[in-house]
Write a protein that holds these residues in place. Structure first.
Motif, mmCIF file in Angstrom:
data_model
loop_
_atom_site.group_PDB
_atom_site.id
_atom_site.type_symbol
_atom_site.label_atom_id
_atom_site.label_comp_id
_atom_site.label_asym_id
_atom_site.label_seq_id
_atom_site.Cartn_x
_atom_site.Cartn_y
_atom_site.Cartn_z
ATOM 1 N N PHE A 1 1.098 -1.128 0.098
ATOM 2 C CA PHE A 1 -0.067 0.065 -0.090
ATOM 3 C C PHE A 1 0.878 1.231 -0.033
ATOM 4 O O PHE A 1 1.770 1.371 0.938
ATOM 5 C CB PHE A 1 -0.891 -0.043 1.155
ATOM 6 N N VAL A 2 0.890 2.104 -1.019
ATOM 7 C CA VAL A 2 1.615 3.130 -1.296
ATOM 8 C C VAL A 2 1.183 4.430 -1.168
ATOM 9 O O VAL A 2 0.019 4.697 -2.007
ATOM 10 C CB VAL A 2 2.363 3.160 -2.755
ATOM 11 N N PHE A 3 1.488 5.410 -0.313
ATOM 12 C CA PHE A 3 0.805 6.598 -0.149
ATOM 13 C C PHE A 3 2.074 7.570 -0.833
ATOM 14 O O PHE A 3 3.123 7.438 -0.213
ATOM 15 C CB PHE A 3 0.670 7.186 1.305
ATOM 16 N N VAL A 4 1.483 8.368 -1.780
ATOM 17 C CA VAL A 4 2.488 9.353 -2.483
ATOM 18 C C VAL A 4 1.846 10.674 -1.958
ATOM 19 O O VAL A 4 0.765 11.292 -2.398
ATOM 20 C CB VAL A 4 2.179 9.258 -4.067
ATOM 21 N N THR A 5 2.814 11.441 -1.622
ATOM 22 C CA THR A 5 2.579 12.861 -1.176
ATOM 23 C C THR A 5 2.423 14.049 -2.159
ATOM 24 O O THR A 5 3.074 13.819 -3.122
ATOM 25 C CB THR A 5 3.263 13.349 0.032
ATOM 26 N N LEU A 6 1.526 14.773 -2.100
ATOM 27 C CA LEU A 6 1.385 15.686 -3.135
ATOM 28 C C LEU A 6 1.661 17.148 -2.483
ATOM 29 O O LEU A 6 1.752 18.125 -3.236
ATOM 30 C CB LEU A 6 -0.270 15.869 -3.521
ATOM 31 N N ASP A 7 2.356 16.816 -1.281
ATOM 32 C CA ASP A 7 2.791 18.200 -0.660
ATOM 33 C C ASP A 7 4.063 17.811 -0.078
ATOM 34 O O ASP A 7 4.228 17.958 1.247
ATOM 35 C CB ASP A 7 1.818 18.688 0.541
ATOM 36 N N PRO A 8 5.218 17.831 -0.986
ATOM 37 C CA PRO A 8 6.562 17.260 -0.289
ATOM 38 C C PRO A 8 7.317 18.486 0.268
ATOM 39 O O PRO A 8 8.017 18.172 1.139
ATOM 40 C CB PRO A 8 7.237 16.899 -1.792
ATOM 41 N N GLU A 9 6.713 19.363 0.042
ATOM 42 C CA GLU A 9 7.462 20.705 1.026
ATOM 43 C C GLU A 9 7.124 20.653 2.346
ATOM 44 O O GLU A 9 7.742 21.127 2.975
ATOM 45 C CB GLU A 9 6.754 22.186 0.060
ATOM 46 N N SER A 10 5.731 20.121 2.614
ATOM 47 C CA SER A 10 5.409 20.242 4.070
ATOM 48 C C SER A 10 5.351 18.719 4.583
ATOM 49 O O SER A 10 5.664 18.617 5.927
ATOM 50 C CB SER A 10 3.787 20.501 4.203
ATOM 51 N N ASP A 11 5.415 17.698 3.811
ATOM 52 C CA ASP A 11 5.679 16.225 4.261
ATOM 53 C C ASP A 11 7.060 15.990 4.216
ATOM 54 O O ASP A 11 7.580 15.579 3.093
ATOM 55 C CB ASP A 11 4.488 15.585 3.728
ATOM 56 N N SER A 12 7.681 15.717 5.164
ATOM 57 C CA SER A 12 9.008 15.131 5.236
ATOM 58 C C SER A 12 9.243 13.646 4.986
ATOM 59 O O SER A 12 8.077 12.965 5.417
ATOM 60 C CB SER A 12 9.929 15.443 6.429
ATOM 61 N N GLN A 13 10.118 13.048 4.594
ATOM 62 C CA GLN A 13 10.088 11.669 4.384
ATOM 63 C C GLN A 13 9.989 10.847 5.683
ATOM 64 O O GLN A 13 9.359 10.034 6.054
ATOM 65 C CB GLN A 13 11.409 11.084 3.719
ATOM 66 N N GLU A 14 10.529 11.314 6.705
ATOM 67 C CA GLU A 14 10.686 10.755 8.109
ATOM 68 C C GLU A 14 9.259 10.926 8.371
ATOM 69 O O GLU A 14 8.715 9.790 9.156
ATOM 70 C CB GLU A 14 11.720 11.860 9.159
ATOM 71 N N GLU A 15 8.354 11.902 8.550
ATOM 72 C CA GLU A 15 7.004 11.982 8.948
ATOM 73 C C GLU A 15 6.161 11.042 8.260
ATOM 74 O O GLU A 15 5.379 10.418 8.868
ATOM 75 C CB GLU A 15 6.755 13.640 8.663
ATOM 76 N N LEU A 16 6.644 10.967 7.002
ATOM 77 C CA LEU A 16 5.671 9.950 6.138
ATOM 78 C C LEU A 16 5.849 8.927 6.550
ATOM 79 O O LEU A 16 4.781 7.742 6.773
ATOM 80 C CB LEU A 16 5.707 10.206 4.733
ATOM 81 N N ASP A 17 7.136 8.411 6.584
ATOM 82 C CA ASP A 17 7.551 7.032 7.098
ATOM 83 C C ASP A 17 6.911 6.587 8.519
ATOM 84 O O ASP A 17 6.414 5.517 8.892
ATOM 85 C CB ASP A 17 9.088 6.918 6.969
ATOM 86 N N GLY A 18 6.784 7.575 9.318
ATOM 87 C CA GLY A 18 6.186 7.381 10.757
ATOM 88 C C GLY A 18 4.937 7.049 10.610
ATOM 89 O O GLY A 18 4.183 5.966 11.456
ATOM 90 N N VAL A 19 3.948 7.793 9.892
ATOM 91 C CA VAL A 19 2.621 7.538 9.620
ATOM 92 C C VAL A 19 2.592 6.281 9.039
ATOM 93 O O VAL A 19 1.680 5.408 9.515
ATOM 94 C CB VAL A 19 1.928 8.644 8.831
ATOM 95 N N MET A 20 3.321 5.906 7.921
ATOM 96 C CA MET A 20 3.113 4.538 7.390
ATOM 97 C C MET A 20 3.460 3.333 8.521
ATOM 98 O O MET A 20 2.663 2.273 8.433
ATOM 99 C CB MET A 20 3.966 4.379 6.231
ATOM 100 N N ALA A 21 4.264 3.642 9.230
ATOM 101 C CA ALA A 21 4.726 2.367 10.123
ATOM 102 C C ALA A 21 3.403 2.300 11.159
ATOM 103 O O ALA A 21 3.455 0.977 11.716
ATOM 104 C CB ALA A 21 6.056 2.853 11.100
ATOM 105 N N THR A 22 2.690 3.305 11.471
ATOM 106 C CA THR A 22 1.470 3.133 12.090
ATOM 107 C C THR A 22 0.384 2.369 11.642
ATOM 108 O O THR A 22 -0.418 1.555 12.113
ATOM 109 C CB THR A 22 0.963 4.358 12.806
#
Length: 204
Positions: free
Chosen positions: A104-125
């Motif tokens: 399951f892949v979430f592609v951010t449309l707002d990379p200026e606000s969504d850091s990779q670390e933050e995204l990975d943290g959300v995906m881990a949950t």
């Protein structure tokens, strides 16, 4: 000569607004059923989702598992409309399809606000088979979404909201988009059955 004031046109405007709102509500209610109907019209019955077969770009860091599927959604972390609904759907599908090679892949449309670390943290949950892809810029994210068949556009003014579709895309290991779900209002039993059926077809 008759003169018309703004008060004379108010009932007409209110009536037109009511008709527009009613039409929008009817279309929204019909979306979950439209997918199956379109497949019947196209002679592609057998799937609940809308069956397609078009090439799409691979997603760096989230390549499709061998013999499996990528279930892709474009959104952004601060979205308060369709994103939470679709993420709940993806979480439910993830839990139903344990043991299957489905990512399951979430592609951010707002990379200026969504850091990779933050995204990975959300995906881990969300679960072990969730991945996040962060394009280098909004423009690149927009172009990637467009290649999948989605749309995105920033609202004007000081708003940071991004208008975008609520679609879920299913991609096979040969990087071809095979299924599309256009609404968060989904019958998840039928979506799960679609994914299993698609994997069985891939095995030949």
């Amino acid at each position: 000569m008759a003169r018309y004031t703004s008060e004379d046109t108010m009932p007409v405007m209110k009536s037109a607004s009511a008709i527009f709102l009613l039409t929008a509500l009817v279309l929204a209610a019909a979306l979950p059923f439209a997918q199956g109907l379109l497949n019947e019209i196209d002679g592609k019955a057998g799937f609940y989702g809308y069956k397609t077969d078009v090439p799409v770009p691979s997603l760096p860091g989230a390549y499709v598992p061998d013999g499996g599927l990528n279930v892709v959604f474009f959104g952004y972390r601060s979205c308060g409309t369709v994103c939470p609904l679709q993420l709940l759907n993806l979480k439910a599908l993830h839990d139903r399809l344990q043991g299957h090679p489905v990512q399951f892949v979430f592609v951010t449309l707002d990379p200026e606000s969504d850091s990779q670390e933050e995204l990975d943290g959300v995906m881990a949950t969300m679960g072990s088979n969730f991945r996040a892809v962060r394009p280098a810029s909004f423009r690149q994210a927009q172009e990637l979404a467009q290649e999948y068949g989605d749309f995105s556009a920033r609202e004007g003014g000081v708003s940071k909201e991004i208008n975008h579709g609520a679609r879920i895309y299913v991609v096979t290991a040969d990087d071809r988009r095979q299924l599309l779900y256009a609404s968060p209002d989904l019958d998840l039993d039928r979506v799960s059955a679609d994914l299993v059926q698609l994997m069985e077809h891939a095995k030949g």
